[in-house]
Design an enzyme around this catalytic site. Structure first.
Site, mmCIF file in Angstrom:
data_model
loop_
_atom_site.group_PDB
_atom_site.id
_atom_site.type_symbol
_atom_site.label_atom_id
_atom_site.label_comp_id
_atom_site.label_asym_id
_atom_site.label_seq_id
_atom_site.Cartn_x
_atom_site.Cartn_y
_atom_site.Cartn_z
ATOM 1 N N ASP A 232 -23.151 5.268 -13.568
ATOM 2 C CA ASP A 232 -22.476 5.783 -12.389
ATOM 3 C C ASP A 232 -21.112 6.264 -12.893
ATOM 4 O O ASP A 232 -20.625 5.819 -13.942
ATOM 5 C CB ASP A 232 -22.326 4.721 -11.293
ATOM 6 C CG ASP A 232 -22.015 5.375 -9.939
ATOM 7 O OD1 ASP A 232 -21.607 6.565 -9.926
ATOM 8 O OD2 ASP A 232 -22.157 4.713 -8.897
HETATM 9 C C1 BGC Z 1 -21.284 7.354 -6.756
HETATM 10 C C2 BGC Z 1 -22.597 7.991 -7.169
HETATM 11 C C3 BGC Z 1 -22.393 9.457 -7.443
HETATM 12 C C4 BGC Z 1 -21.332 9.623 -8.507
HETATM 13 C C5 BGC Z 1 -21.034 11.052 -8.853
HETATM 14 C C6 BGC Z 1 -20.164 7.666 -7.725
HETATM 15 O O1 BGC Z 1 -18.936 7.280 -7.186
HETATM 16 O O2 BGC Z 1 -21.442 5.956 -6.664
HETATM 17 O O3 BGC Z 1 -23.565 7.785 -6.186
HETATM 18 O O4 BGC Z 1 -23.594 10.047 -7.822
HETATM 19 O O5 BGC Z 1 -20.121 9.034 -8.047
HETATM 20 O O6 BGC Z 1 -20.348 11.684 -7.831
#
Ligand code: BGC
Length: 762
Positions: A232
């Site tokens: 993530d």
């Molecule tokens: C979120 C993800 C997301 C990623 C990219 C993170 O803060 O938890 O779900 O895909 O950011 O934006």
């Protein structure tokens, strides 16, 4: 590209280039290696639309992204219970990605809705792992059919936003397997997502990003995952350890800082170069899978996808309550009330936030119908009762034949990054509903929210529609359902408890500092409410229709199976009303007697059937071992305990229509070791052990044990009955024979007998 060719490329890369490939070039791209022709690929957020950022990248939905189409969020798509429909939505998303040059869309997000408070519940599917896994699987299937990857997320046990980057989810093995891993498992095994995104949090103390147990042993070795694992955004903790544990791609770019650590670790002998090669191979495999299957003809037709978003939304709106008021007559005087009639709340905040190319509100759809009046009723930027807005709304409600209030949770209540602090709707909206219902008996409430809310006015209104966060075309879907142009067919993929305090995680949710204990164990959602026989506001699986369905003829292919077999379960469903409609048939399984503590029943299959008036269809399900098994922590595997199981077919977890009992025999013998602490009851329960002890009747030790038992029984008989004596003996450990035997049996002799017994029952 064939494996060999990818390996040839890797063989030509320098260590620095290889380490570089294991992290992004920037916020959204993998790295290119120009001298070898390795292309960069783009990944973008989803999951219910394309959040492709051209300029400034961010993961919180702050900066702009291209104009796109916002489909219903996970909360709604799950409510459709329609795998084919969601696969079609996936196909559209995959096509959009092809048209926009996006190799992987970051979703679906299958985290279990453990508490109504989780800020990201709107993105998530269900409190039930089967629903989450099946519906996410459908989306993956659709997207990937267009040769675009998905990234099922957030792996693992990421069920709150509070302290999401540091908190440790403390979950026992059985609960992880039966609930939290299971939400991913089916989708990973059946639909093979190209990538998996690890979560920010820790699991039992170890960061998801460096958790070899789940990233490698479970995901790859057990489930056969063969894509790349991506962090993530910002989830990397210790890059070298993470890589070794199975985290292949770090996102976003660390500007080379972490790549350098990888190089140094290899040079210092602390990390094998093969581990770096392995990650590169996994990443390049996906890069080329996309690059070699580019669809240059793909066009992002926003208007066409908007129409599909409306079709999907029609199946994501749940009719919660209908006291004969719906559908409304199109020609009657109707008051549309509430801000969300004009500006629907159709998506949540954060990384899934779509820059919608257009939004259709309910008012847009009824424009031109003079019999419909409108009053805003409330503001949603702050929770403050506005008497002027209220008075205006009450006035038009009083004059109309019916009122429809478009209410729900404001943006500030539901977003990535923080959780809700209560389960209530804003007071100003509750007050509005109360006042309207006082003057207008024919009141309907349409709710826009991604997670359950308390409804203090539930008995004061005649109809309730849960529209969830239904995407940019939700207005049209709501109007079609209100007027009966579309028959509602969605079902709740979660329980609406009466109040927050009823939720099983209530006492432990958010945890203490960086530790959150999942003490409710497997009793999440209906697994808890049903076991406790608690009153709920609306049960899991509930959803009404404008037609009626009759269930009959529940048959099974066999009434007695082993855990190696499958059983076919069929039921006839008939549309007995006058309107075409779709029904979600739900099959639950209940273990009638179990030595482990299990939910009263669990959903094991579901199907959505489309029926014309008078039409009957037979729905057939097939159940195998997993439908009857629980996770056994001694053998670390699924296990079926022999006995009777009830198959329950119904319209919700609280409306079971038909049931049948079958016998399922487990073929796996659990390892047993008898010790001095084994109780006599447990010993005698095993026929093999009982037989062995009988065959030892002549053995002096055993006969002295038996004599002691008889003496004790005789002595005690004057005071207590034989049954009482037997009941007490049942829980007496073998060890007690040593204490009560007055030295007649030695510890060594007893251990000798137990040793022989253990050999026999092995
Ligand atoms: C979120 C993800 C997301 C990623 C990219 C993170 O803060 O938890 O779900 O895909 O950011 O934006």
């Amino acid at each position: 590209m064939e494996r060999e060719k990818i390996r040839e490329i890797i063989a030509k890369l320098t260590l620095e280039e290889k380490a570089g490939l294991c992290s992004g070039a920037d916020f959204w791209h993998t790295k290119a290696v120009e001298r070898l022709g390795v292309p960069a690929t783009m990944v973008s957020d989803g999951p219910h639309g394309l959040r492709k950022q051209d300029l400034e990248g961010d993961h919180l939905g702050m900066n702009d992204s291209i104009k796109a189409v916002c489909f219903p969020a996970g909360c709604g798509t799950a409510a459709s219970f329609n795998r084919e429909l969601i696969a079609t939505m996936g196909e559209a998303l995959g096509n959009e990605c092809q048209a926009e040059g996006v190799s992987v869309i970051l979703g679906p997000a299958v985290n279990i809705k453990r508490s109504p408070l989780c800020g990201r519940n709107f993105e998530y599917y269900s409190e039930d792992p089967l629903v989450a896994s099946e519906m996410a699987g459908a989306l993956i299937k659709g997207v990937q059919s267009k040769n675009v990857g998905t990234s099922i997320k957030h792996f693992l046990a990421n069920n709150q936003e509070h302290r999401r980057m540091t908190s440790s989810s403390e979950v026992d093995e059985r609960t992880l397997r039966e609930i939290y891993l299971a939400a991913f498992e089916g989708a990973v095994v059946k639909e093979k997502p190209w990538t998996v995104m690890c979560s920010y949090n820790r699991i039992n103390g170890v960061y998801a990003a460096e958790n070899e147990e789940y990233l490698t042993k479970v995901l790859r070795d057990e489930w056969g995952f063969d894509g790349y694992v991506v962090s993530d955004w910002g989830a990397v903790n210790a890059r070298v350890e993470d890589l070794a544990a199975g985290l292949d791609l770090e996102m976003p770019s660390s500007n080379g800082v972490n790549d350098k650590l990888i190089v140094e670790a290899v040079k210092a002998g602390a990390l094998k170069e093969e581990v770096v090669d392995r990650a590169c191979e996994r990443i390049l495999n996906i890069v080329y899978r996309y690059e070699e299957n580019r669809d240059k003809t793909a066009v992002f037709d926003r208007d066409k996808d908007h129409e599909l978003a409306r079709k999907v939304a029609e199946e994501t709106v749940v009719l919660l309550k209908n006291d004969g008021i719906l559908p409304l007559k199109e020609t009657e005087e109707i008051a549309f009330i509430g801000k969300y009639a004009k500006a629907p709340r159709y998506q949540g905040g954060g990384s899934s936030h779509i820059n919608s190319h257009k939004v259709t509100s309910a008012l847009d759809v009824v424009a031109g119908m003079d019999n419909i009046t409108f009053a805003q009723g409330f503001n949603d930027n702050e929770d403050k009762i506005d008497e002027a807005l209220l008075a205006e709304a009450v006035e038009i409600a009083r004059k109309a034949k019916a009122a429809v209030i478009f209410a729900g949770l404001p943006d500030a209540f539901e977003s990535e990054g923080f959780d809700r602090s209560h389960m209530g709707m804003p007071n100003c909206q509750n007050e509005l509903i109360k006042r309207i219902a006082e003057v207008q008996p024919n009141t309907v409430v349409v709710l826009h929210n991604g997670s359950p809310v308390e409804m203090p006015w539930v008995n004061d209104v005649k109809g309730i529609l849960e529209a969830y966060l239904g995407g940019q075309a939700i207005g049209g879907a709501c109007v079609d359902i209100l007027f009966g142009r579309v028959n509602p067919s969605a079902k709740l993929p979660e329980t609406f408890p009466v109040k927050l305090e009823d939720n099983p995680s209530y006492l432990y949710y958010l945890g203490e500092k960086d530790k959150v204990e999942y003490r409710e164990g497997v009793f999440v959602g209906y697994r808890y409410y049903d076991k406790k026989k608690m009153d709920v506001l609306f049960p899991f699986g509930h959803g009404l229709s404008y037609t009626t369905f009759e269930y009959s003829n529940l048959t099974v292919s066999s009434e007695s199976i082993t855990d190696q077999d499958t059983v076919k379960v069929s039921v006839d469903v008939k549309n007995t009303g006058s309107m075409a409609g779709k029904e979600v048939v739900q099959l639950y399984v209940a273990d009638k007697v179990s030595t482990v503590i299990r939910p009263a029943k669990e959903l094991k299959e579901f199907a959505k059937v489309d029926l014309q008036p008078g039409e009957t269809k037979t729905v057939t399900f097939e159940l195998g071992k997993r439908a009857f098994a629980y996770w056994n922590v001694d053998i670390h595997d699924w296990h079926v305990e022999s006995g009777e199981f009830e198959l329950l077919v119904g319209k919700s977890s609280r409306e079971i229509i038909l049931s049948k009992t079958i016998q399922v025999t487990g073929t796996v013998k659990l390892p047993t070791t008898y010790t001095l602490d084994t109780t006599l009851g447990d010993l005698m329960e095993n026929p093999a052990a009982a037989e062995f002890l009988n065959s030892m009747r002549q053995n002096s030790i055993f006969s002295s044990m038996a004599e002691q038992q008889e003496e004790a029984t005789e002595a005690a008989q004057e005071a207590i009955s034989k049954e009482m004596m037997m009941a007490m003996m049942k829980y007496m450990p073998i060890r007690a024979m040593l204490s009560f035997g007055g030295g007649a049996v030695s510890r060594e002799a007893m251990l000798d007998v137990l040793g022989k017994l253990n050999e026999t029952v092995k």
